[in-house]
Design an enzyme around this catalytic site. Sequence first.
Site, PDB file in Angstrom:
ATOM      1  CG  ASN A 141      -1.555  -1.306   1.499  1.00 29.99           C
ATOM      2  OD1 ASN A 141      -2.561  -1.629   0.908  1.00 29.99           O
ATOM      3  ND2 ASN A 141      -0.973  -2.105   2.395  1.00 29.99           N
ATOM      4  CB  THR A 142       2.207   3.598  -1.476  1.00 35.60           C
ATOM      5  OG1 THR A 142       3.252   2.792  -0.954  1.00 35.60           O
ATOM      6  CG2 THR A 142       2.767   4.998  -1.686  1.00 35.60           C
ATOM      7  CB  THR A 143      -1.485   7.632   0.382  1.00 38.94           C
ATOM      8  OG1 THR A 143      -2.527   6.699   0.690  1.00 38.94           O
ATOM      9  CG2 THR A 143      -2.111   8.956  -0.047  1.00 38.94           C
TER      10      THR A 143
END
Length: 288
Positions: free
Chosen positions: A201-203
């Site tokens: 995951n990553t924003t």
Amino acid sequence: GPTGVTVVSVEGGARTAIDDRGGAVGITGRYPFNHAICLAGGSVHGTAAASGVTDALLDRGGRRTGFADLAAVSGAVIYDFAVRDNAITPDAALGRAAFERSREGVVEVGRVGAGVGGSCGKMRPASTEWAGQGAAFRQVGDLKILALTVVNAVGAVIDRDGSVLRGNVQEDGSRRHPSIDGALAFAEAGAGGGEGIQRGNTTLSVVVTNARLEEIDLRQLATQIHSSMHRGIQPFHTALDGDTLFLLTTDEVDLPSYDPRQGLGPSVASFGAIASEVMWDAVIESVR
């Protein structure tokens, strides 16, 4: 795919501060001055897209290679393989295509660009929902703030009233705050079972402003805005995230002078509070 690329291009370039957190950061360049920021899917393999943007800028500059003519492009990636069963990754050609399709003053939102494979609320695989790319803009006097974010978070997206907008969906179709899952997990510790939180995951976020800032203020403003995003994504900056924010300034407009003894005037901190609200708007728009 689905996977993609988003390019934020700044004519003439801009000084840049980078605030990266979490346990799974995928980043390239890290330049203190950039002509473009390239966000991509494909995890570490997607960093190739940034080289396509660099080459496109070289073409636009007549392929001049004097030191002052060199174009700098930094970038970061999200892990979007969890929502598909193939190994297709953004490459240099896709990075170039994204740059060439960019339009002045236009930012697309939704499941587009690097956000096409974004998802959120991954307390377990079945609770995951699509997210995407969001953007917001505000002008205060002569000061301008553009915020863009690609949400692909462990956490759910939270509205200003505390309700869950997207992610952590339940069997009955309702959504619940991830803190409830956390409380249940602690209460049932040692019981075993459960699918667990999804990895990968990553924003990714970009803020562009025209405010003229000292170097220390530029770095602190990036930290302030990135920290504020906890309000819109819960949980955020986990060991399973690689959250990265790029803050660019074109250094065109001075912040008003003020006497700090008179309270919270037009300081960098108060400007950061405004920019943080713009970023929350962008987070919300990513799941509209």
